[in-house]
Structures are given as C-alpha cells and as structure tokens.
Write an enzyme that holds these catalytic residues in place. Structure first.
Site, PDB file in Angstrom:
ATOM      1  N   LYS A 231       0.841  -1.201   0.000  1.00 29.83           N
ATOM      2  CA  LYS A 231       0.000   0.000   0.000  1.00 29.83           C
ATOM      3  C   LYS A 231       0.874   1.248   0.000  1.00 29.83           C
ATOM      4  CE  LYS A 231      -3.029   2.583   3.160  1.00 29.83           C
ATOM      5  NZ  LYS A 231      -3.656   2.570   4.514  1.00 29.83           N
ATOM      6  N   ASP A 236      -2.418  10.568   3.949  1.00 26.44           N
ATOM      7  CA  ASP A 236      -3.845  10.266   4.062  1.00 26.44           C
ATOM      8  C   ASP A 236      -4.543  11.317   4.907  1.00 26.44           C
ATOM      9  OD1 ASP A 236      -6.328   9.117   4.069  1.00 26.44           O
ATOM     10  OD2 ASP A 236      -5.818   7.537   5.496  1.00 26.44           O
ATOM     11  N   LYS A 243      -9.814  13.298   8.555  1.00 25.69           N
ATOM     12  CA  LYS A 243      -9.315  12.944   9.870  1.00 25.69           C
ATOM     13  C   LYS A 243      -9.185  14.198  10.737  1.00 25.69           C
ATOM     14  CE  LYS A 243      -6.200   9.247   8.203  1.00 25.69           C
ATOM     15  NZ  LYS A 243      -6.666   8.094   8.972  1.00 25.69           N
ATOM     16  N   ASP A 254       1.648   6.256   5.898  1.00 23.37           N
ATOM     17  CA  ASP A 254       0.623   5.410   5.311  1.00 23.37           C
ATOM     18  C   ASP A 254       1.089   4.742   4.020  1.00 23.37           C
ATOM     19  OD1 ASP A 254      -1.812   4.300   5.884  1.00 23.37           O
ATOM     20  OD2 ASP A 254      -2.990   5.771   4.771  1.00 23.37           O
ATOM     21  N   ASP A 313     -12.025   7.354   4.284  1.00 25.03           N
ATOM     22  CA  ASP A 313     -10.793   7.113   5.041  1.00 25.03           C
ATOM     23  C   ASP A 313     -10.433   5.626   5.069  1.00 25.03           C
ATOM     24  OD1 ASP A 313      -8.566   7.822   6.490  1.00 25.03           O
ATOM     25  OD2 ASP A 313      -9.595   7.861   8.424  1.00 25.03           O
ATOM     26  N   GLU A 315      -9.433   3.954   2.433  1.00 24.56           N
ATOM     27  CA  GLU A 315      -8.995   4.001   1.030  1.00 24.56           C
ATOM     28  C   GLU A 315      -7.937   2.965   0.705  1.00 24.56           C
ATOM     29  OE1 GLU A 315      -5.579   5.314   2.935  1.00 24.56           O
ATOM     30  OE2 GLU A 315      -7.643   5.890   3.380  1.00 24.56           O
ATOM     31  N   ARG A 317      -7.624  -0.241   1.336  1.00 26.37           N
ATOM     32  CA  ARG A 317      -8.122  -1.511   0.804  1.00 26.37           C
ATOM     33  C   ARG A 317      -8.630  -1.358  -0.635  1.00 26.37           C
ATOM     34  NH1 ARG A 317     -12.234  -2.075   5.586  1.00 26.37           N
ATOM     35  NH2 ARG A 317     -10.510  -0.869   6.467  1.00 26.37           N
TER      36      ARG A 317
END
Length: 464
Positions: A231, A236, A243, A254, A313, A315, A317
C-alpha cells in the site's frame, strides 16, 4: 554488489585492520564469578557494576585513556535478542570489537547494526558514530543485506510527504529497480482508467500528483513466482471523511506497506534468490478537492466487483483491491500484501506485533517458524467466515467500511480476500510501520515489520 541505499550513511562496522578497543558483553553471573578479563573485572567490582541489561561501563587504562568497555546483557540475554543495538548509541566514537559475548556473531552484529540507524536528512550532522568490527565467523553479506532492507523501509517512511509524494516514491522505486537491473513499468493518471484500475484512480485523482501503479519484475521465469503488493498512500487526509488533525500527524507513514515490500524486494534481489519476483505498489495521496471521491459513491473494481464507499478514510483496501486483482491474474505461487491498513489491528495487538491473515496452513506455520527464528514478531489472526456478511453492501457487491466498528482488521482482510481468487497461497500483513517508543534495535520513527521473517522464509525455500 553493494546493497542499495536510499540515503547514504557511514557503515556501522569497521574493517579487521587497525587497533580496536574491546567490549566485554557480560551477564551478572560473569561479574559475580569473575568470568571476564581480570582488569575489566577489577574495574567492574570497584565501580559496583552489575551488568544490568543495556548498561555500559567504560574501562580506563592505567594512564587514564580509554581501554575498553563492559556491556551488560542482564540475567536472561535471550529476553532481548537485539540488545546490542543499544551499544551503537552508547559507545563513544572509535573502533571497537567484541572480546567476549554469549551470543552468536550474526545476532550480535545485526542487533548492533539495527541500533545504529539514524535519520538525519533534515538535521545538522551529529558526531561520528562508533564502529564495530565484524568477526570472522559472521555472515557479513547477509547482515548488511538485511540492514539495507530495513533501513530502506525506515528511510522511506521517515521522509515527510512534501519530499515523499507519489512522484518521489516512484523515483525511489525506479532507483531500487535500476540498482538490481529489474524492469519497471508504470500506469499513471487517466491511463489507470484505460487499463482498468478504477479504484486506484478514484482514490488518488484529487491529489496534485497523479495516482499510479508501479510494477517491478526481477528474476527468471521458471523459478517460484512470488508477488509482493504494498500500500502506497503517501499521505492520508482521510479524504472527504477528513481525519482530525491529531490523527494526521503520522500519515506520512501510510505508505509503510510500500516501503516494507521494497525493503523485502531489496533483500531478495541482493541475495539473488531463485525467485521470479513481481512487486506491485499502488501509489496515491488521499487528498481533498472538487473531484475527490465521495461517501456513497459506487465504483466497479478491476475484478468486476462493485464497491460502495461508506468511508473515504478506508482508502487503502481500495487501491490494494485493484493491485491484488492484477497480481491474482498472473497466478503467482505466493502472493504477499503489506499495508498500514487498520487501527483495529493496533487495538488488538499493539504497534509492535503485526497480525497476518492466511488460509494456507503450511504458509502460516512457515511464517511463525521464521518469526521465532529471527525474532521478527508476528501473530496470525483469523479470516473468520462468520464476518463475511459484514462486508456486503445493500446496493453494491461490497462496502469498504462495514458499520458497527467491530473486528475491523478481520473485515478488512476479508475484503481483500475477495480479490484473490486464483492464487492458492496468499497472506495479508496489517503492519503499523512505526516504532512509537525507543527500543535497543530501533529509535522512534519508521520501522520495518515482518520483512526479516518473510526473507528468512523465502530464503529457506529458495535454493540459491
């Protein structure tokens, strides 16, 4: 070939030539029974030194110069296998060697090397570090290879998003590939739609730097096919489900999944394992603008499954789903994905014990054996079929964010599993990618997790 370095730094080791100062690594029993150099023992007795775990006592010579050091291992050295990492931060500058230690040379050297890591790209240079001589019975190449992989992952994660956006991560990916003569291809921007990667495009389209899918190929056809997927969310914000500011402070990490699979790929390529390797990294920034994807949107994935966006949030996956679909189409013998995916994994196991999910019992046992062998913590969690219903949506095939907040790490893994249909052996690692407290082998900051265990497992299965 010298292992690739993203950030050039001096080696924590010295050559066997020249004069080096001795380090006596001892337990309390060594001090109590006098099983140590007489001069060092006499000084320890006078100083009241007890050889507590991680303690250092410098030994003066008769003329007042530095003559050596005692390093405490505590009563049970096996409790902290990489305790020697602390030496790298405690020793004064100079060249040293281990005179005595109830540890294997490889474990001792790897611990010291891991603990020597510094991320000083944005700071004034510090004093020269102490260096440790590599004993003749140590596997120097293997130690340096592992350090290079770990340091690459740490460096990439530690670099802030203004210098590690999608363009820069692609640059690092290309540099790594070039060093080991691997092939690279990139699908970028609107070409993602043309080549059927709609979820990667949807997540990253609002950012200034275009979303993309990076692909690296290395090795020979006919060898065991291994695909790594990481990933690569360079930052993010949470998207439109933004967030709070406190939750954004570490979001440069991230892309920790991408950083870790790149570190693992380095080890594999540097060791010349007999593996047909593919590395896939979907790279985006989850940003906010007028064309950001929205809660309630529904997108058709590469695999044909439709996904309802119930939280922007969640995202990671989404981009992994398209990358896993591509990987699965090529039917590798082993498919590994790594992602800083859920807070639920951290609630369950904390920051230092990454969970992994797999239906392959043989793979699970091999991973746990490797984890114990190299002291790279892992814990298996279940792909519990009873929660499959939670990832179903009313007007789409799947939801990216099940309601209720229960079993979040498991439902995320079950979501990803829907995109792995042909590959027999698959494992998903939900890593944190960050060391939140200082440890002997790691400072606070970006961390490599599970890749030493994965490398050990792959190395055992690959005849060079």
């Amino acid at each position: 070939m010298v292992p690739y370095q993203f950030i050039e730094r001096p080696s924590p080791f010295n050559s066997r030539g020249g004069k080096t100062l001795p380090i006596f690594a001892v337990t309390p029993a060594h001090i109590e029974t006098g099983m140590v150099d007489p001069v060092a023992h006499d000084w320890a007795q006078k100083a009241g030194y007890r050889a507590d775990a991680g303690s250092l006592l410098l030994i003066p010579s008769n003329d007042g110069h530095l003559a050596g050091a005692l390093f405490g291992l505590g009563k049970n050295p096996s409790d902290t296998p990489y305790l020697t990492g602390k030496l790298a931060r405690l020793l004064p500058a100079g060249e040293w060697h281990i005179e005595t230690a109830p540890l294997t040379a490889n474990r001792l050297l790897l611990g010291y090397g891991l603990g020597s890591y510094r991320f000083e790209k944005y700071k004034s240079p510090s004093s020269a570090p102490a260096t440790l001589m590599i004993p003749a019975d140590a596997d120097a190449a293997r130690i340096k290879r592992q350090l290079a992989g770990v340091f690459l992952a740490r460096d990439l994660i530690n670099t802030p998003a203004n210098d590690m956006g999608p363009d820069a991560l692609e640059g690092a990916f290309r540099e790594l590939a070039a060093h080991y003569k691997a092939e690279v291809s990139v699908v970028r921007g609107d070409d993602l739609l043309q080549q059927n990667f709609p979820l990667i495009h949807a997540v990253g389209r609002a950012a200034e730097q275009a979303p993309r899918l990076l692909k690296m190929r290395w090795g020979k056809k006919g060898h065991r096919k291994v695909t790594l997927v990481g990933k690569g969310v360079c930052f993010d914000t949470g998207g439109l489900d933004i967030k709070p500011s406190s939750s954004m402070l570490l979001m440069k990490k991230d892309m920790g999944g991408a950083a870790n699979v790149m570190g693992l790929a380095l080890m594999i390529m540097d060791a010349k394992l007999k593996i047909d390797l593919t590395v896939l990294v979907p790279v985006v920034e989850n940003a906010i603008s007028g064309n950001a994807f929205r809660p309630g949107d529904i997108y058709r994935s590469r695999a044909g499954l439709t996904v309802q966006i119930d939280n922007t949030d969640a995202e990671g996956r989404l981009i992994l789903a398209d990358a896993l679909s591509l990987a699965d189409e090529e039917e590798p013998d082993l498919l590994i994905d790594m992602a800083t995916l859920t807070g639920a994994a951290r609630v369950a196991l904390g920051p230092d014990l990454p969970p992994f999910f797999t239906d392959d019992e043989d793979l699970a046992h091999a991973l746990m054996d490797a984890s114990l062998e190299v002291d790279d913590p892992l814990w298996r969690m279940p792909l519990y079929k009873g929660y499959e219903k939670d990832i179903n949506a009313k007007i789409a095939d799947l939801t990216n964010a099940p309601s209720g907040g229960m079993a979040g790490a498991i439902t995320a893994a079950l979501f990803l599993k829907r995109f792995v249909r042909k590959t027999r052996s698959w494992a998903h690692f939900d890593i944190y990618g960050w060391s939140s407290s200082e440890k002997p082998h790691a400072t606070v900051g970006g961390e490599a997790q599970a890749i030493r265990a994965l490398f050990d497992m792959l190395e055992r299965k690959s005849v060079r």
